[in-house]
Design an enzyme around this catalytic site. Structure first.
Site, PDB file in Angstrom:
ATOM      1  CE  LYS A 111      69.494  49.016  49.575  1.00  0.00           C
ATOM      2  NZ  LYS A 111      69.789  50.165  48.676  1.00  0.00           N
TER       3      LYS A 111
HETATM    4  P1  NAD Z   1      66.665  58.903  54.944  1.00  0.00           P
HETATM    5  O1  NAD Z   1      66.469  57.940  56.044  1.00  0.00           O
HETATM    6  O2  NAD Z   1      67.755  59.914  55.011  1.00  0.00           O
HETATM    7  O3  NAD Z   1      65.298  59.725  54.687  1.00  0.00           O
HETATM    8  C1  NAD Z   1      64.059  59.124  54.494  1.00  0.00           C
HETATM    9  C2  NAD Z   1      62.986  60.226  54.500  1.00  0.00           C
HETATM   10  O4  NAD Z   1      61.726  59.647  54.133  1.00  0.00           O
HETATM   11  C3  NAD Z   1      62.758  60.890  55.850  1.00  0.00           C
HETATM   12  O5  NAD Z   1      62.433  62.251  55.656  1.00  0.00           O
HETATM   13  C4  NAD Z   1      61.539  60.141  56.413  1.00  0.00           C
HETATM   14  O6  NAD Z   1      60.789  60.919  57.323  1.00  0.00           O
HETATM   15  C5  NAD Z   1      60.745  59.905  55.146  1.00  0.00           C
HETATM   16  N1  NAD Z   1      59.845  58.742  55.201  1.00  0.00           N
HETATM   17  C6  NAD Z   1      60.144  57.486  55.607  1.00  0.00           C
HETATM   18  N2  NAD Z   1      59.048  56.702  55.504  1.00  0.00           N
HETATM   19  C7  NAD Z   1      58.068  57.481  55.011  1.00  0.00           C
HETATM   20  C8  NAD Z   1      56.716  57.244  54.664  1.00  0.00           C
HETATM   21  N3  NAD Z   1      56.154  56.056  54.836  1.00  0.00           N
HETATM   22  N4  NAD Z   1      56.003  58.277  54.156  1.00  0.00           N
HETATM   23  C9  NAD Z   1      56.563  59.489  53.977  1.00  0.00           C
HETATM   24  N5  NAD Z   1      57.834  59.784  54.302  1.00  0.00           N
HETATM   25  C10 NAD Z   1      58.572  58.784  54.813  1.00  0.00           C
HETATM   26  O7  NAD Z   1      66.818  57.999  53.634  1.00  0.00           O
HETATM   27  P2  NAD Z   1      67.500  58.388  52.259  1.00  0.00           P
HETATM   28  O8  NAD Z   1      68.926  57.974  52.279  1.00  0.00           O
HETATM   29  O9  NAD Z   1      67.126  59.776  51.877  1.00  0.00           O
HETATM   30  O10 NAD Z   1      66.775  57.346  51.271  1.00  0.00           O
HETATM   31  C11 NAD Z   1      65.467  57.567  50.807  1.00  0.00           C
HETATM   32  C12 NAD Z   1      65.173  56.587  49.662  1.00  0.00           C
HETATM   33  O11 NAD Z   1      66.144  56.786  48.633  1.00  0.00           O
HETATM   34  C13 NAD Z   1      65.259  55.104  50.028  1.00  0.00           C
HETATM   35  O12 NAD Z   1      64.346  54.403  49.205  1.00  0.00           O
HETATM   36  C14 NAD Z   1      66.680  54.738  49.631  1.00  0.00           C
HETATM   37  O13 NAD Z   1      66.815  53.357  49.380  1.00  0.00           O
HETATM   38  C15 NAD Z   1      66.803  55.558  48.359  1.00  0.00           C
HETATM   39  N6  NAD Z   1      68.184  55.856  47.940  1.00  0.00           N
HETATM   40  C16 NAD Z   1      69.059  56.501  48.766  1.00  0.00           C
HETATM   41  C17 NAD Z   1      70.330  56.820  48.301  1.00  0.00           C
HETATM   42  C18 NAD Z   1      71.301  57.609  49.147  1.00  0.00           C
HETATM   43  O14 NAD Z   1      72.363  57.999  48.611  1.00  0.00           O
HETATM   44  N7  NAD Z   1      71.000  57.907  50.409  1.00  0.00           N
HETATM   45  C19 NAD Z   1      70.737  56.441  47.026  1.00  0.00           C
HETATM   46  C20 NAD Z   1      69.814  55.786  46.197  1.00  0.00           C
HETATM   47  C21 NAD Z   1      68.543  55.509  46.671  1.00  0.00           C
END
Ligand code: NAD
Length: 421
Positions: A111
């Site tokens: 990571k």
């Molecule tokens: P992103 O940045 O596209 O979206 C994050 C979303 O969460 C946004 O809508 C933001 O407004 C909201 N958010 C952030 N902090 C917040 C809080 N404190 N309270 C409420 N809402 C909040 O990110 P993403 O890629 O969708 O990733 C989201 C999660 O999923 C992370 O934990 C990431 O590690 C995990 N993840 C992502 C992927 C991927 O393919 N993108 C894969 C596996 C895991």
């Protein structure tokens, strides 16, 4: 609870380690091997000088933690946020090792993160930060070494900059150096939706076990970024009833169901769900406590803790985000009979299609979208059955079952490879 205990509960690394310790003990792993697997192989810290638009020079701190290469090259996202810490990146890197092993793809875990606030940076500044970070850790990256992907606040554009920087140093185009790239640069069809689709596939499998119907299954999604918005869209299209959605600006709640396509159009324009007229506004944490069948946290880590786990009314928790539940909250959810699909299973769709992207780049042969989606489904269903079956056989909850299955797979590789002196 003392400040120290609270910090410990919220630490992503501590949560990972607490679950790891339980699983390693259940497996009867010997102490030496257990310590080895608990510790990352390598932690890289960089301090990146970047020229800002106004002409000043600023230094940004960044990390890349490579947890394991026992089963193949390291694989893991890169995130940009002011709250990034080495401890968080260390925990998430280990989770990537377990996640790749749960879905049985040939990668280890890594990571990366850079401490910065992307909302305060121009595209040019973000590009320069990304390129210098890549150049600083160049010798540790590559298709056979460590392959980054998008995570919080990074996207296809960020991956394109990393791929280009890596390729300039290599003096040839190396598309397999990152995943989650734009399609024109060797990205895979289906990658953008993959994490959300994987969440839905695992939810579908749980529904079959409970004999629930999609149209009477109420879903609340926290986070409306890549994972949350795609999971909400796919589940809405499949007939689930999405009654709550939240993002950093707050939550929306509507017991009659939220029109997700209309919300997506709104968010495309306004970059937030705030102000959307298709539901009542509610706090973004409060949304986790509403009556529903499925709660899908897809925002950020440590949102379900020992403070609010007893307020969660969902019967099924599908962890779209990484580490949304703290270790002390696990026991509370278990006592309440919540069926948990842990992050290292529920959100593994993203890394699975990243694996497909890496394979396609190396083959130079690209698959149609239905092939990507079918293969994703096969892997997710088999991993779901594997984890739930393992839990039933060994009388442990799904999270510990997922950890045990994963640790056992990584440990067997290490035993066969041996320790190089
Ligand atoms: P992103 O940045 O596209 O979206 C994050 C979303 O969460 C946004 O809508 C933001 O407004 C909201 N958010 C952030 N902090 C917040 C809080 N404190 N309270 C409420 N809402 C909040 O990110 P993403 O890629 O969708 O990733 C989201 C999660 O999923 C992370 O934990 C990431 O590690 C995990 N993840 C992502 C992927 C991927 O393919 N993108 C894969 C596996 C895991």
């Amino acid at each position: 609870m003392s400040i120290e205990q609270k910090e410990k509960e919220l630490s992503v690394y501590e949560s990972m380690a607490a679950r790891y310790d339980v699983a390693a003990r259940q497996l009867g792993l010997d102490e030496g091997l257990s310590n080895y697997l608990r510790t990352p192989n390598r932690e890289i810290s960089v301090h990146i000088p970047v020229e800002m638009d106004g002409g000043t020079l600023r230094v940004f701190d960044g990390f890349r933690v490579q947890h394991s290469i026992a089963r193949g090259p390291c694989k893991g996202g890169l995130r940009y946020a002011p709250t990034v810490t080495l401890d968080e990146i260390r925990g998430l890197a280990a989770e990537m090792t377990w996640k790749c092993a749960v879905v049985n793809i040939p990668f280890g875990g890594a990571k990366g993160g850079i401490i910065c606030d992307p909302s305060q940076l121009s595209a040019g500044e973000l590009e320069r930060i990304t390129r210098r970070y890549t150049a600083e850790i160049f010798e540790y990256l590559g298709p056979e070494r460590d392959v980054p992907a998008p995570d919080m606040n990074t996207n296809e554009q960020t991956m394109a900059w990393i791929m280009d920087t890596f390729s300039m140093h290599m003096r040839r185009t190396v598309t397999a150096s990152v995943t989650g790239k734009p399609l024109d640069l060797g990205g895979s069809l289906g990658r953008r939706e993959a994490t959300g689709r994987g969440c839905m596939i695992t939810a579908d499998e749980a529904l079959k076990r409970f004999r629930w119907q999609r149209d009477s299954t109420r879903v609340i999604v926290q986070g409306f970024g890549n994972v949350g918005s795609q999971a909400a869209r796919l589940m809405y299209e499949a007939g689930y009833k999405i009654i709550g959605v939240g993002d950093i600006s707050g939550g929306l709640f509507n017991t009659s169901g939220i029109n997700i396509p209309r919300l997506l159009e709104y968010v495309e324009k306004h970059k937030t769900i705030k102000g959307f007229d298709g539901g009542d506004s509610i706090g973004t944490q409060e949304i986790l406590e509403q009556e529903c069948e499925i709660l899908l946290p897809a925002a950020t880590e440590s949102v379900i803790t020992s403070k609010n786990a007893h307020l969660v009314k969902a019967k099924l928790l599908v962890e779209g985000a990484n580490s949304p539940t703290t270790a002390p909250a696990d026991a509370i959810l278990f006592e309440r009979g919540v069926f948990v699909i842990p992050d290292i299973l529920a959100n593994a769709g993203g890394v699975t299609v990243s694996y497909f992207e890496w394979v396609q780049d190396r083959q130079g042969y690209f698959w149609p979208e239905d092939v990507v989606n079918d293969r994703l489904k096969q892997i997710m269903v088999s991993a779901f059955d594997g984890v739930v079956g393992y839990g039933e056989k060994h009388k442990v909850n799904n999270r510990i079952a997922a950890y045990m299955l994963a640790i056992d797979r990584v440990a067997s590789c290490i035993r066969v490879r041996g320790i190089y002196a």
